[in-house]
Design a protein around this motif. Structure first.
Motif, PDB file in Angstrom:
ATOM      1  N   CYS A 130      47.724  50.951 -13.344  1.00 45.25           N
ATOM      2  CA  CYS A 130      46.336  50.561 -13.456  1.00 45.25           C
ATOM      3  C   CYS A 130      45.973  49.531 -12.410  1.00 45.25           C
ATOM      4  O   CYS A 130      44.808  49.154 -12.300  1.00 45.25           O
ATOM      5  CB  CYS A 130      46.034  50.031 -14.848  1.00 45.25           C
ATOM      6  SG  CYS A 130      46.965  48.581 -15.217  1.00 45.25           S
ATOM      7  N   ARG A 131      46.938  49.071 -11.629  1.00 48.93           N
ATOM      8  CA  ARG A 131      46.606  48.123 -10.561  1.00 48.93           C
ATOM      9  C   ARG A 131      46.198  48.892  -9.326  1.00 48.93           C
ATOM     10  O   ARG A 131      46.900  49.798  -8.887  1.00 48.93           O
ATOM     11  CB  ARG A 131      47.823  47.279 -10.228  1.00 48.93           C
ATOM     12  CG  ARG A 131      47.949  46.080 -11.107  1.00 48.93           C
ATOM     13  CD  ARG A 131      48.896  45.139 -10.515  1.00 48.93           C
ATOM     14  NE  ARG A 131      48.291  44.397  -9.446  1.00 48.93           N
ATOM     15  CZ  ARG A 131      48.527  43.130  -9.214  1.00 48.93           C
ATOM     16  NH1 ARG A 131      49.320  42.472 -10.013  1.00 48.93           N
ATOM     17  NH2 ARG A 131      47.981  42.526  -8.198  1.00 48.93           N
ATOM     18  N   LEU A 132      45.049  48.506  -8.762  1.00 49.34           N
ATOM     19  CA  LEU A 132      44.556  49.229  -7.605  1.00 49.34           C
ATOM     20  C   LEU A 132      45.404  49.001  -6.380  1.00 49.34           C
ATOM     21  O   LEU A 132      45.491  49.854  -5.506  1.00 49.34           O
ATOM     22  CB  LEU A 132      43.145  48.756  -7.268  1.00 49.34           C
ATOM     23  CG  LEU A 132      42.129  49.053  -8.324  1.00 49.34           C
ATOM     24  CD1 LEU A 132      40.843  48.414  -7.927  1.00 49.34           C
ATOM     25  CD2 LEU A 132      41.961  50.534  -8.430  1.00 49.34           C
ATOM     26  N   ASP A 133      46.005  47.816  -6.308  1.00 50.18           N
ATOM     27  CA  ASP A 133      46.760  47.524  -5.092  1.00 50.18           C
ATOM     28  C   ASP A 133      48.243  47.735  -5.335  1.00 50.18           C
ATOM     29  O   ASP A 133      49.071  47.032  -4.793  1.00 50.18           O
ATOM     30  CB  ASP A 133      46.491  46.082  -4.664  1.00 50.18           C
ATOM     31  CG  ASP A 133      46.788  45.096  -5.766  1.00 50.18           C
ATOM     32  OD1 ASP A 133      46.817  43.885  -5.498  1.00 50.18           O
ATOM     33  OD2 ASP A 133      46.987  45.531  -6.912  1.00 50.18           O
ATOM     34  N   LYS A 168      46.899  58.817  -2.872  1.00 50.79           N
ATOM     35  CA  LYS A 168      46.445  58.112  -4.057  1.00 50.79           C
ATOM     36  C   LYS A 168      45.356  58.932  -4.692  1.00 50.79           C
ATOM     37  O   LYS A 168      44.455  59.397  -4.014  1.00 50.79           O
ATOM     38  CB  LYS A 168      45.857  56.747  -3.677  1.00 50.79           C
ATOM     39  CG  LYS A 168      46.883  55.751  -3.206  1.00 50.79           C
ATOM     40  CD  LYS A 168      46.244  54.411  -3.034  1.00 50.79           C
ATOM     41  CE  LYS A 168      45.633  54.340  -1.660  1.00 50.79           C
ATOM     42  NZ  LYS A 168      46.105  53.194  -0.890  1.00 50.79           N
ATOM     43  N   LEU A 187      42.389  58.485  -7.301  1.00 52.17           N
ATOM     44  CA  LEU A 187      41.656  57.494  -8.071  1.00 52.17           C
ATOM     45  C   LEU A 187      40.984  58.147  -9.256  1.00 52.17           C
ATOM     46  O   LEU A 187      40.285  59.145  -9.106  1.00 52.17           O
ATOM     47  CB  LEU A 187      40.573  56.867  -7.208  1.00 52.17           C
ATOM     48  CG  LEU A 187      40.975  55.772  -6.268  1.00 52.17           C
ATOM     49  CD1 LEU A 187      39.742  55.197  -5.643  1.00 52.17           C
ATOM     50  CD2 LEU A 187      41.689  54.679  -7.010  1.00 52.17           C
ATOM     51  N   SER A 226      29.829  47.630 -21.056  1.00 50.72           N
ATOM     52  CA  SER A 226      31.029  46.813 -20.924  1.00 50.72           C
ATOM     53  C   SER A 226      32.269  47.636 -20.630  1.00 50.72           C
ATOM     54  O   SER A 226      33.205  47.146 -20.048  1.00 50.72           O
ATOM     55  CB  SER A 226      31.241  46.008 -22.196  1.00 50.72           C
ATOM     56  OG  SER A 226      31.315  46.902 -23.272  1.00 50.72           O
ATOM     57  N   ASP A 227      32.294  48.895 -21.029  1.00 45.26           N
ATOM     58  CA  ASP A 227      33.519  49.661 -20.894  1.00 45.26           C
ATOM     59  C   ASP A 227      33.145  51.116 -20.762  1.00 45.26           C
ATOM     60  O   ASP A 227      32.564  51.685 -21.674  1.00 45.26           O
ATOM     61  CB  ASP A 227      34.378  49.441 -22.148  1.00 45.26           C
ATOM     62  CG  ASP A 227      35.756  50.014 -21.976  1.00 45.26           C
ATOM     63  OD1 ASP A 227      36.592  49.793 -22.861  1.00 45.26           O
ATOM     64  OD2 ASP A 227      36.011  50.684 -20.955  1.00 45.26           O
ATOM     65  N   SER A 228      33.454  51.723 -19.635  1.00 45.21           N
ATOM     66  CA  SER A 228      33.014  53.102 -19.461  1.00 45.21           C
ATOM     67  C   SER A 228      34.179  54.062 -19.334  1.00 45.21           C
ATOM     68  O   SER A 228      34.068  55.102 -18.722  1.00 45.21           O
ATOM     69  CB  SER A 228      32.133  53.216 -18.232  1.00 45.21           C
ATOM     70  OG  SER A 228      32.855  52.788 -17.096  1.00 45.21           O
ATOM     71  N   LEU A 261      38.193  57.467 -11.326  1.00 42.82           N
ATOM     72  CA  LEU A 261      37.023  56.625 -11.525  1.00 42.82           C
ATOM     73  C   LEU A 261      36.138  57.271 -12.558  1.00 42.82           C
ATOM     74  O   LEU A 261      35.853  58.453 -12.496  1.00 42.82           O
ATOM     75  CB  LEU A 261      36.243  56.496 -10.222  1.00 42.82           C
ATOM     76  CG  LEU A 261      37.014  55.808  -9.122  1.00 42.82           C
ATOM     77  CD1 LEU A 261      36.239  55.866  -7.847  1.00 42.82           C
ATOM     78  CD2 LEU A 261      37.276  54.377  -9.506  1.00 42.82           C
ATOM     79  N   SER A 262      35.700  56.453 -13.494  1.00 43.54           N
ATOM     80  CA  SER A 262      34.855  57.048 -14.518  1.00 43.54           C
ATOM     81  C   SER A 262      33.411  56.927 -14.091  1.00 43.54           C
ATOM     82  O   SER A 262      32.958  55.862 -13.700  1.00 43.54           O
ATOM     83  CB  SER A 262      35.070  56.296 -15.823  1.00 43.54           C
ATOM     84  OG  SER A 262      35.126  54.931 -15.553  1.00 43.54           O
ATOM     85  N   GLY A 265      43.850  53.884 -11.746  1.00 40.86           N
ATOM     86  CA  GLY A 265      42.607  53.861 -12.503  1.00 40.86           C
ATOM     87  C   GLY A 265      42.727  52.889 -13.648  1.00 40.86           C
ATOM     88  O   GLY A 265      43.833  52.522 -14.041  1.00 40.86           O
ATOM     89  N   PRO A 266      41.620  52.433 -14.212  1.00 37.12           N
ATOM     90  CA  PRO A 266      41.688  51.482 -15.318  1.00 37.12           C
ATOM     91  C   PRO A 266      42.340  52.110 -16.541  1.00 37.12           C
ATOM     92  O   PRO A 266      42.518  53.322 -16.623  1.00 37.12           O
ATOM     93  CB  PRO A 266      40.216  51.145 -15.591  1.00 37.12           C
ATOM     94  CG  PRO A 266      39.449  52.257 -15.029  1.00 37.12           C
ATOM     95  CD  PRO A 266      40.228  52.788 -13.884  1.00 37.12           C
ATOM     96  N   ARG A 267      42.698  51.263 -17.491  1.00 36.19           N
ATOM     97  CA  ARG A 267      43.379  51.777 -18.674  1.00 36.19           C
ATOM     98  C   ARG A 267      42.428  52.624 -19.486  1.00 36.19           C
ATOM     99  O   ARG A 267      41.278  52.287 -19.692  1.00 36.19           O
ATOM    100  CB  ARG A 267      43.856  50.605 -19.527  1.00 36.19           C
ATOM    101  CG  ARG A 267      44.962  49.866 -18.872  1.00 36.19           C
ATOM    102  CD  ARG A 267      45.721  49.049 -19.868  1.00 36.19           C
ATOM    103  NE  ARG A 267      46.583  48.109 -19.200  1.00 36.19           N
ATOM    104  CZ  ARG A 267      47.780  48.412 -18.742  1.00 36.19           C
ATOM    105  NH1 ARG A 267      48.238  49.607 -18.895  1.00 36.19           N
ATOM    106  NH2 ARG A 267      48.502  47.503 -18.138  1.00 36.19           N
ATOM    107  N   CYS A 292      28.068  51.982 -22.285  1.00 40.87           N
ATOM    108  CA  CYS A 292      28.854  51.863 -21.058  1.00 40.87           C
ATOM    109  C   CYS A 292      28.654  50.549 -20.344  1.00 40.87           C
ATOM    110  O   CYS A 292      29.163  50.375 -19.251  1.00 40.87           O
ATOM    111  CB  CYS A 292      28.510  52.994 -20.107  1.00 40.87           C
ATOM    112  SG  CYS A 292      29.001  54.559 -20.761  1.00 40.87           S
TER     113      CYS A 292
END
Lengths: 534, 419
Positions: B182-185, B202, B204, B260-262, B206-207, B59-61, B258
């Motif tokens: 944080c890398r999806l792959d 895995k 995920l 730009s950054d959620s 996700l927000s 997931g993203p940071r 949200c």
């Protein structure tokens, strides 16, 4: 790599259809994945509708004791679940077994139906029939919620349990055993190289061969060889392998009489960790076996098929190339065999045969890796448990279903395996892109448009210009270059974009790390992006 | 001691809640199908059934992967005391194989009160690892290996990952490997041998803001039963808050936030800011608090710098922009002055300052960071000859001019005209 576009698309269709109606999805799945087994659908699908017809067909020439008892058994079904010594299963379960007698890839439906009917009519007295009925005596339903049963199933399917007999690798094991036994008998040295993709049973077969070799030596009255197993990843540096081998040799020379020096079997796992630039370690290792008085049998295991050719050319000139045995990736039938072998010890059926077959087909098509097949099976069992927990939370449905339905509903069915496969093979990229914040999606959209014209990379400044244009076309105020650069860095962290290094921010190279088609697929839910990317 | 203002107490309570990640993510533990419950099921099933497992959290940071993992581990340690032992590694610190093994040995020794030797070699450490796994397997104790920044462990030959996952293939060990990345792959970066041994699970993170965020905000902001708060104050605060959170204006603010950054951490910062703006005299949060928190979260530093500029500096910036549009090769102070002098020729204006005044204004622009030198080469030369570049974009400059209180119309015309 399975084709990414067809499989997820097919599965998503199945998922959608499953939500609408159960029977519809099963038929669709059968038609897509299991063409030759369409005969199964006729006999095994909706128990409610088809069963009476089929059982009526079968029981018409009835007059046999077994079928009568079978019919009588059905009302006792509720007791069967917890009773391990219980009797036979329902007539419904008969058909998969029967049809398995025929080959999967045959021929016209009619013949198979006839064969099924024939063997079913030929009830008492036929030997195969007796065996089948015996098999059925053991098989009964299982309760996924019961802990001991669940534990037994998980243990049977776990990666760490080595099965007592290793099926589908008999040829290779015999070849290795012959080679080793010949070397031991003639007290010669030799080298063998085993190669194959990961998950094809190399290390497992080696373990079995070691045991088999000792047994053979004891039977023949020959001195059993000393076995030294090394996994080359544990070596701190390459030349340690020689110190390990020499310590083993020294030990044996001090314990036995000099003339009685036994043959040493060295099994080196993950041999490609020993590859150095000048290939000296690997070369020397294989040269050990070519020395005049050496008594060392070297079995090397690795993934590369041409390790011997590429990395040890001198051996070829000395005419002592190691013998190569290739462990091919498992085919669909082999995977089914192995899974059934593992599940054979359990007194109940866990998987519907079609489910096992779907799993085997997909894994065989992708990589032939047995570990993946086991992981998919375990994952499918978890889906079943999750589903049964949800349905028990929902309430009293279970009691109202007929008893036969209960039994099949406790097995792992096709949709469980399909969901497990999609979890394993689907990449999370599409889901992540769908849930990205808006501006990051616009950045990706502008990147796709930019790279559509054939370019492979661009600078951040160029991307900014495209981004501003896209924003202007929808009246969304664009963010400044600083915030754009930080958003690109976030995307780079996630592995969607790739940012290069540069002194100036605007000149950093930007490339897409995922397929443009994936981004288009992910963003097509939003009308704006659909129009933009057309 | 006087009676404390209940509003102050409320503010204190809410702020301490926002700053506590365990409280924030306990919201997710109540959802049935969340990542929290899935992760808990995976780890607890390997503890109770004594089987090995591996899972990857992606997931993203800032979306709460480590926080949810901490929550799960804490809950499991309470449920099964003495059956779980945790070893934490970080890819930024321990990506080297030797370093990682030493760290594993150190943490295990610390937990079991064994003597740790810094002199132990790589071989000894790896033997120690294998024997620890065996002993813990016999004692039915599960070791949980947490690998943060998992993608950094995949650089090089991946020996640590291979040895950990290979050890998990034997029956004698009982371990769970949790990778956080944080890398999806991240799993595509694994070598094929390691990937084959990894179990492909895995989770995920996700927000999905919107409906989720409203409930999360309620969870955090609604005041609990507390002895320091009078009941009627609490009831009225909560009622007003619920009205605000359900309203359309709040949804608009959240949508803008949200864009730009959620991630959850971004939203938490927003809530903290809004609570800090709370007016103590009124005693409750209002929609105005949320609206004023938004610009302090989404700061535009260049706009703020532009607001403080003088009109002459704005002229200089516009001249630089015009030079850029005309694609003039060399842009330094002399060329800007030339452009500036040419303005009175085309337009009738009396705004004409001397060269040294302009130079002073130009140096202020350099210090403010709106303009900078192209490179560090000509340090010996004077400011007038060194090439410079603009650090703000056309759009930002236009926005700044529009919001400037007394911007002369001429500047707008100059911006609009592209020649």
């Amino acid at each position: 790599m399975p084709s990414r576009h067809s499989f997820p698309a097919a599965l998503s269709i199945c998922k959608l259809q499953y939500n609408s109606s159960f029977s519809l999805s099963i038929e669709q799945l059968h038609s897509q994945f299991l063409q030759p087994f369409s005969i199964y659908t006729a006999s095994v699908s909706n128990p409610g509708t088809d069963m009476p017809a089929f059982s009526a067909r079968r029981h018409s020439p009835s007059s046999d004791p077994t079928s009568e008892t079978r019919v009588a058994v059905t009302p006792r079904k509720s007791r069967l679940r917890s009773d391990p010594d219980a009797a036979i299963a329902s007539p419904l379960r008969k058909s998969p077994r029967l049809c398995k007698e025929g080959s999967p890839n045959s021929s016209p439906k009619i013949e198979v139906i006839r064969k099924c009917l024939k063997s079913s009519l030929n009830l008492s007295g036929s030997p195969e029939k007796k065996q089948l009925s015996e098999d059925f005596v053991e098989r009964q339903t299982w309760d996924p919620r019961e802990e001991t049963q669940l534990r037994a199933v998980n243990e049977a399917l776990h990666l760490s349990t080595a099965p007592p007999n290793v099926v589908c690798r008999e040829n290779e094991k015999n070849q290795i055993l012959d080679f080793c036994s010949k070397c031991v008998k003639e007290e010669k040295a030799g080298s063998l190289y085993v190669c194959g993709c990961p998950g094809t049973g190399k290390t497992l077969s080696m373990e079995k061969v070691k045991v088999m070799l000792v047994d053979w030596a004891n039977k023949e009255g020959v001195q059993p060889p000393d076995v030294l197993s090394i996994n080359c990843t544990t070596l701190a540096n390459m030349s340690e392998i020689f110190s390990k081998v020499s310590s083993e040799i020294v030990f044996s020379t001090f314990t036995w009489h000099e003339d009685d020096v036994s043959v040493i079997l060295v099994v080196a796992d993950e041999l490609d960790y020993l590859i150095t630039k000048d290939r000296s370690v690997l070369h020397d290792l294989f040269m050990l076996t070519t020395m005049p008085f050496s008594r060392c049998i070297l079995l090397g295991v690795a993934n590369a098929i041409d390790l011997a050719d590429m990395f040890i050319p001198k051996l070829q000139s000395l005419n002592c190339k190691p013998m190569v045995i290739t462990f091919c990736a498992y085919s669909k039938d082999q995977i089914i065999n192995i899974l059934q072998e593992r599940l054979k010890a359990l007194p109940y059926t866990v998987f519907q045969p079609q489910a096992l077959e779907l799993c085997a087909r997909k894994v065989a098509a992708a990589s032939g890796d047995m570990r993946k097949a086991l992981a998919v099976c375990r994952s499918a069992i978890e889906m079943l448990i999750g589903e049964s927990m949800l349905s028990s939370v929902d309430g009293t449905e279970d009691q109202q279903k007929p008893a036969a339905n209960n039994m099949t509903s406790n097995q792992v069915r096709i949709h469980h395996v399909a969901a497990a496969l999609s979890k394993v093979y689907k990449s999370p990229v599409v889901d992540t892109i769908i849930s990205l914040p808006q501006h990051q999606q616009i950045i990706l959209c502008s990147a796709v448009k930019l790279f559509r014209e054939g370019k492979k990379g661009t600078t951040l400044g160029e991307l900014n210009k495209y981004y501003v244009d896209v924003c202007k076309s929808t009246m969304i105020p664009p963010v400044g270059i600083l915030e754009l650069s930080s958003m690109c860095r976030v995307l780079d962290d996630q592995g969607i974009l790739k940012l290069g290094q540069s002194r100036e921010d605007k000149l950093r190279r930007v490339t897409l790390n995922v397929d443009g088609a994936d981004i288009v697929f992910a963003l097509q839910g939003v009308r704006f992006f659909r129009n933009c990317l057309k | 001691m006087g009676v404390e203002n209940p509003a102050e107490v409320a503010k204190f309570i809410i702020r301490s809640r926002i700053a506590d990640p365990l409280f924030v993510y306990s919201y997710f533990s109540q959802l049935p199908d969340s990542n929290y419950s899935k992760l808990k099921y995976i780890i607890s099933s390997s503890v109770t059934e004594a089987c090995n497992n591996s899972v990857l959290l992606l997931g993203p940071r800032g979306c709460g992967k480590t926080a949810v993992l901490e929550l799960v581990l804490e809950d499991l340690l309470k449920e099964h005391p003495d059956m779980i032992s945790v070893v934490k590694l970080n890819g930024l610190l321990h990506s080297d194989n030797n370093c990682a093994l030493k760290e594993i040995a150190r943490q295990v020794c610390m937990e079991h009160q064994l003597q740790f030797s810094k002199m132990a070699s790589f071989d000894e450490n790896s033997k120690f690892l294998l024997s620890i796994l065996r002993e813990c397997g016999l004692a039915h104790k599960t070791i949980v290996f947490v690998l943060e920044e998992f993608d950094l462990f995949t650089e090089g030959k991946q020996r640590l990952l291979y040895s950990l996952l290979d050890a998990m293939q034997s029956v004698s060990s009982q371990a769970v490997v949790v990778g956080v990345s944080c890398r999806l792959d991240a799993d595509q970066l694994l070598e094929k041998r390691v990937r084959s041994r990894f179990s492909h699970r895995k989770l995920l993170f996700l927000s999905s803001p919107g409906e989720d965020f409203q409930r999360l905000a309620e969870h955090i902001l609604l005041l609990p039963m507390d002895s320091r708060l009078p009941n009627d104050f609490r009831a009225s605060f909560n009622e007003k808050l619920l009205n605000i959170l359900a309203g359309e204006e709040f949804k608009g603010v959240v949508d803008q936030l949200c864009y730009s950054d959620s991630t959850v951490s971004h939203l938490l910062r927003f809530l903290f800011c809004a609570v800090c703006h709370m007016d103590l005299s009124s005693g409750s949060l209002s929609i105005q608090n949320f609206k004023s928190a938004l610009p302090s979260i989404q700061r535009q530093p260049k706009q703020e710098a532009l607001k403080d500029c003088s009109v002459l500096q704005l002229y200089l910036l516009v001249c630089m922009k015009r030079l850029e549009v005309k694609e003039v090769e060399l842009c330094n102070f002399n060329s800007i002055m030339k452009e500036y002098k040419s303005i009175p020729d085309s337009f009738q204006t009396c705004d004409n300052f001397a060269r040294n005044v302009c130079l002073r204004a130009f140096e202020h622009l350099l210090q403010r960071g709106l303009v900078s030198f192209q490179d560090n080469r000509g340090q010996g030369q004077s400011t007038e000859f060194r090439p410079v570049k603009l650090l703000i974009s056309w759009h930002e400059l236009q926005q700044g001019l529009q919001s400037f209180p007394s911007c002369p119309v001429l500047l707008h015309k100059l911006m609009a005209r592209e020649g």
